[in-house]
Design a protein around this motif. Structure first.
Motif, PDB file in Angstrom:
ATOM      1  N   VAL A   1      47.453  39.482  40.608  1.00  0.00           N
ATOM      2  CA  VAL A   1      46.221  38.855  40.116  1.00  0.00           C
ATOM      3  C   VAL A   1      46.123  37.420  40.624  1.00  0.00           C
ATOM      4  N   ASP A   2      44.918  37.039  41.003  1.00  0.00           N
ATOM      5  CA  ASP A   2      44.594  35.668  41.404  1.00  0.00           C
ATOM      6  C   ASP A   2      43.723  35.071  40.288  1.00  0.00           C
ATOM      7  N   PRO A   3      44.353  34.338  39.352  1.00  0.00           N
ATOM      8  CA  PRO A   3      43.560  33.781  38.254  1.00  0.00           C
ATOM      9  C   PRO A   3      42.728  32.579  38.714  1.00  0.00           C
ATOM     10  N   SER A   4      43.096  31.964  39.847  1.00  0.00           N
ATOM     11  CA  SER A   4      42.440  30.723  40.279  1.00  0.00           C
ATOM     12  C   SER A   4      41.003  30.962  40.700  1.00  0.00           C
ATOM     13  N   HIS A   5      40.795  31.975  41.576  1.00  0.00           N
ATOM     14  CA  HIS A   5      39.430  32.239  42.039  1.00  0.00           C
ATOM     15  C   HIS A   5      38.586  32.909  40.961  1.00  0.00           C
ATOM     16  N   ALA A   6      39.235  33.526  39.981  1.00  0.00           N
ATOM     17  CA  ALA A   6      38.489  34.041  38.838  1.00  0.00           C
ATOM     18  C   ALA A   6      38.020  32.881  37.963  1.00  0.00           C
ATOM     19  N   ALA A   7      38.909  31.918  37.752  1.00  0.00           N
ATOM     20  CA  ALA A   7      38.623  30.822  36.819  1.00  0.00           C
ATOM     21  C   ALA A   7      37.613  29.830  37.394  1.00  0.00           C
ATOM     22  N   GLY A   8      37.912  29.320  38.581  1.00  0.00           N
ATOM     23  CA  GLY A   8      37.055  28.284  39.163  1.00  0.00           C
ATOM     24  C   GLY A   8      37.314  26.906  38.586  1.00  0.00           C
ATOM     25  N   ARG A   9      38.055  26.837  37.497  1.00  0.00           N
ATOM     26  CA  ARG A   9      38.410  25.535  36.899  1.00  0.00           C
ATOM     27  C   ARG A   9      39.812  25.630  36.321  1.00  0.00           C
ATOM     28  N   ARG A  10      40.558  24.526  36.474  1.00  0.00           N
ATOM     29  CA  ARG A  10      41.991  24.647  36.203  1.00  0.00           C
ATOM     30  C   ARG A  10      42.323  24.918  34.741  1.00  0.00           C
ATOM     31  N   ASP A  11      41.484  24.477  33.808  1.00  0.00           N
ATOM     32  CA  ASP A  11      41.848  24.707  32.398  1.00  0.00           C
ATOM     33  C   ASP A  11      41.826  26.193  32.032  1.00  0.00           C
ATOM     34  N   LEU A  12      41.109  27.001  32.807  1.00  0.00           N
ATOM     35  CA  LEU A  12      41.054  28.440  32.501  1.00  0.00           C
ATOM     36  C   LEU A  12      42.198  29.215  33.161  1.00  0.00           C
TER      37      LEU A  12
ATOM     38  N   ILE B   1      49.263  45.360  49.236  1.00  0.00           N
ATOM     39  CA  ILE B   1      49.332  44.752  47.898  1.00  0.00           C
ATOM     40  C   ILE B   1      47.882  44.518  47.469  1.00  0.00           C
ATOM     41  N   LEU B   2      47.494  45.090  46.360  1.00  0.00           N
ATOM     42  CA  LEU B   2      46.125  44.889  45.867  1.00  0.00           C
ATOM     43  C   LEU B   2      46.071  43.597  45.059  1.00  0.00           C
ATOM     44  N   CYS B   3      44.951  42.889  45.142  1.00  0.00           N
ATOM     45  CA  CYS B   3      44.831  41.634  44.397  1.00  0.00           C
ATOM     46  C   CYS B   3      43.474  41.548  43.701  1.00  0.00           C
ATOM     47  N   GLU B   4      43.521  41.554  42.379  1.00  0.00           N
ATOM     48  CA  GLU B   4      42.306  41.369  41.569  1.00  0.00           C
ATOM     49  C   GLU B   4      42.020  39.873  41.481  1.00  0.00           C
ATOM     50  N   ARG B   5      40.772  39.468  41.798  1.00  0.00           N
ATOM     51  CA  ARG B   5      40.437  38.041  41.788  1.00  0.00           C
ATOM     52  C   ARG B   5      39.109  37.769  41.081  1.00  0.00           C
ATOM     53  N   GLY B   6      38.646  38.770  40.344  1.00  0.00           N
ATOM     54  CA  GLY B   6      37.411  38.573  39.606  1.00  0.00           C
ATOM     55  C   GLY B   6      36.205  39.063  40.381  1.00  0.00           C
ATOM     56  N   VAL B   7      35.209  39.493  39.632  1.00  0.00           N
ATOM     57  CA  VAL B   7      33.957  39.970  40.229  1.00  0.00           C
ATOM     58  C   VAL B   7      32.815  39.100  39.723  1.00  0.00           C
ATOM     59  N   ARG B   8      31.666  39.184  40.389  1.00  0.00           N
ATOM     60  CA  ARG B   8      30.496  38.404  40.006  1.00  0.00           C
ATOM     61  C   ARG B   8      30.090  38.717  38.563  1.00  0.00           C
ATOM     62  N   ALA B   9      29.720  37.693  37.850  1.00  0.00           N
ATOM     63  CA  ALA B   9      29.343  37.906  36.451  1.00  0.00           C
ATOM     64  C   ALA B   9      28.197  36.986  36.082  1.00  0.00           C
ATOM     65  N   ILE B  10      27.626  37.235  34.922  1.00  0.00           N
ATOM     66  CA  ILE B  10      26.563  36.331  34.469  1.00  0.00           C
ATOM     67  C   ILE B  10      27.186  35.077  33.867  1.00  0.00           C
ATOM     68  N   GLY B  11      26.415  34.000  33.863  1.00  0.00           N
ATOM     69  CA  GLY B  11      26.903  32.756  33.258  1.00  0.00           C
ATOM     70  C   GLY B  11      27.698  31.934  34.242  1.00  0.00           C
ATOM     71  N   ASP B  12      27.944  30.682  33.856  1.00  0.00           N
ATOM     72  CA  ASP B  12      28.705  29.819  34.761  1.00  0.00           C
ATOM     73  C   ASP B  12      29.894  29.164  34.051  1.00  0.00           C
ATOM     74  N   HIS B  13      30.341  29.803  32.983  1.00  0.00           N
ATOM     75  CA  HIS B  13      31.506  29.248  32.269  1.00  0.00           C
ATOM     76  C   HIS B  13      32.790  29.479  33.054  1.00  0.00           C
ATOM     77  N   ALA B  14      32.742  30.417  33.996  1.00  0.00           N
ATOM     78  CA  ALA B  14      33.874  30.660  34.895  1.00  0.00           C
ATOM     79  C   ALA B  14      33.273  31.075  36.232  1.00  0.00           C
ATOM     80  N   ARG B  15      34.089  30.956  37.299  1.00  0.00           N
ATOM     81  CA  ARG B  15      33.553  31.273  38.631  1.00  0.00           C
ATOM     82  C   ARG B  15      33.270  32.761  38.784  1.00  0.00           C
ATOM     83  N   ASN B  16      34.181  33.571  38.263  1.00  0.00           N
ATOM     84  CA  ASN B  16      34.051  35.028  38.342  1.00  0.00           C
ATOM     85  C   ASN B  16      34.538  35.640  37.040  1.00  0.00           C
ATOM     86  N   LEU B  17      34.368  36.932  36.917  1.00  0.00           N
ATOM     87  CA  LEU B  17      34.843  37.639  35.728  1.00  0.00           C
ATOM     88  C   LEU B  17      36.136  38.364  36.094  1.00  0.00           C
TER      89      LEU B  17
END
Ligand code: PEP
Ligand code: MN
Length: 334
Positions: A268-279, A233-249
């Protein structure tokens, strides 16, 4: 190359093709699924001449495979892979939500959260017993005691459990205790760990590495499949990105791109992409709209006290509301 057999091909005809592949010094791997048998040729250093096979009895086609990922690619297997679990399926329109804390902290914590996520509709409980932390001084997880707690969660709630293996020792135990083995972003290219996961017969949830291209990710899945484990099972969880408005892109384009290239399910793992619960809710909605096969979401009943990732963990009532929304986004059920 993929050797496609006639749907009426006999066992001796299939065996003859396998023997020919082996005699050439390559590996033959029969492909699961479909109404006819197909045999993949692996570990061939260069192109294989289709003429060697097309005239054999029972063979209808020899298809050259252009992509570097053979078993993972759509060229080898056109129909979507479905992973079967007791009581439900994942993939090909079967949508599954996995939820729970980042880390298993205690039996009381795990059971309290498990009851909540189950009531909201999750089928799989997540929780790390072995935590790959950036700092060696951060909480590292309960280890085997955490796996015992996960076993208890399964017994008490009927939820299946997914948990991460971070090295060979933990993999051996995780394969014994868990229903799904998680390989984390940081280990996506730990090739010997991938091979070991491929030798188990448990489904493997393979997170995308934080710097990995789509091809590198699919090649990591190929390592698992090449050892004979087709349940990836593949899981997208975000990649490194510029800025700190979210943990990952969160890279939503991987959902249709994976679907184009591979038959494997993608969640999809939105939690590790977001880094904050409102996202987390907006990213979840976007992932569902983009057509993922499932989600893995962090939930904690007391996130302010969480040993890891409290800031991105949803409160149980937020998770419940989000699940209701997802159900309305997926009319016809999941
Ligand atoms: C996790 O799921 O707890 C985790 C560590 O995720 P990732 O490997 O995506 O960082
Ligand atoms: Mn986490």
């Amino acid at each position: 190359m993929l050797i496609v057999m006639d749907k009426d091909a006999t066992e001796p005809q299939i065996r003859a093709v396998v023997a020919k592949i082996n005699n050439l010094g390559f590996e033959a791997q029969p492909m699961p699924g479909g109404e006819r048998v197909a045999i993949a040729i692996l570990r061939n250093p260069g192109p294989v001449d289709p003429a060697l096979f097309v005239d054999m009895a029972g063979v209808i086609q020899a298809i050259p495979v252009s992509r570097p990922y053979k078993l993972v690619g759509r060229e080898m297997k056109r129909e979507d892979t479905v992973i079967h679990f007791p009581g439900f399926d994942l993939g090909r329109k079967h949508f599954v939500v996995m939820a729970g804390p980042c880390a298993v902290e205690s039996e009381a914590q795990a059971l309290a959260i498990a009851e909540k996520v189950k009531a909201a509709g999750a089928r799989v409980f997540r929780g790390g017993a072995y935590k790959p932390r950036t700092s060696p001084y951060s909480y590292q997880g309960l280890g085997k005691a955490g796996l015992e707690i996960l076993k208890k969660v399964r017994e008490e709630t009927g939820l299946l459990v997914v948990t991460e293996a971070i090295d060979h020792d933990s993999l051996r135990l995780v394969a014994e205790y868990a229903d799904i083995i998680q390989i984390g972003a940081r280990n996506m290219q730990n090739f010997s760990l991938l091979r070991c996961a491929g030798r188990t017969r448990k489904p493997v949830l393979l997170k995308r590495g934080m710097y990995a291209t789509l091809e590198e990710w699919l090649m990591a899945a190929e390592y698992i499949m090449s050892e004979g484990n087709a349940q990836v099972i593949l899981c997208e969880r975000g990649v490194r990105a510029i800025g700190d408005h979210a943990r990952n892109l969160l890279d939503l384009a991987t959902i249709p791109a994976v679907r184009r290239e591979s038959h494997l399910p993608i969640i999809v793992d939105p939690s590790h992409a977001a880094g904050r619960r409102d996202l987390v809710p907006p990213l979840t909605r976007a992932a569902v709209a983009a057509g993922c096969d499932g989600l893995i979401i962090e939930v904690h009943h007391e996130p302010e006290k969480a040993m890891s990732d409290g800031a991105q963990s949803l409160y149980p009532d937020q998770f419940q509301a989000l699940m209701e929304e997802i159900k309305s986004l997926k009319p016809g059920g999941w």
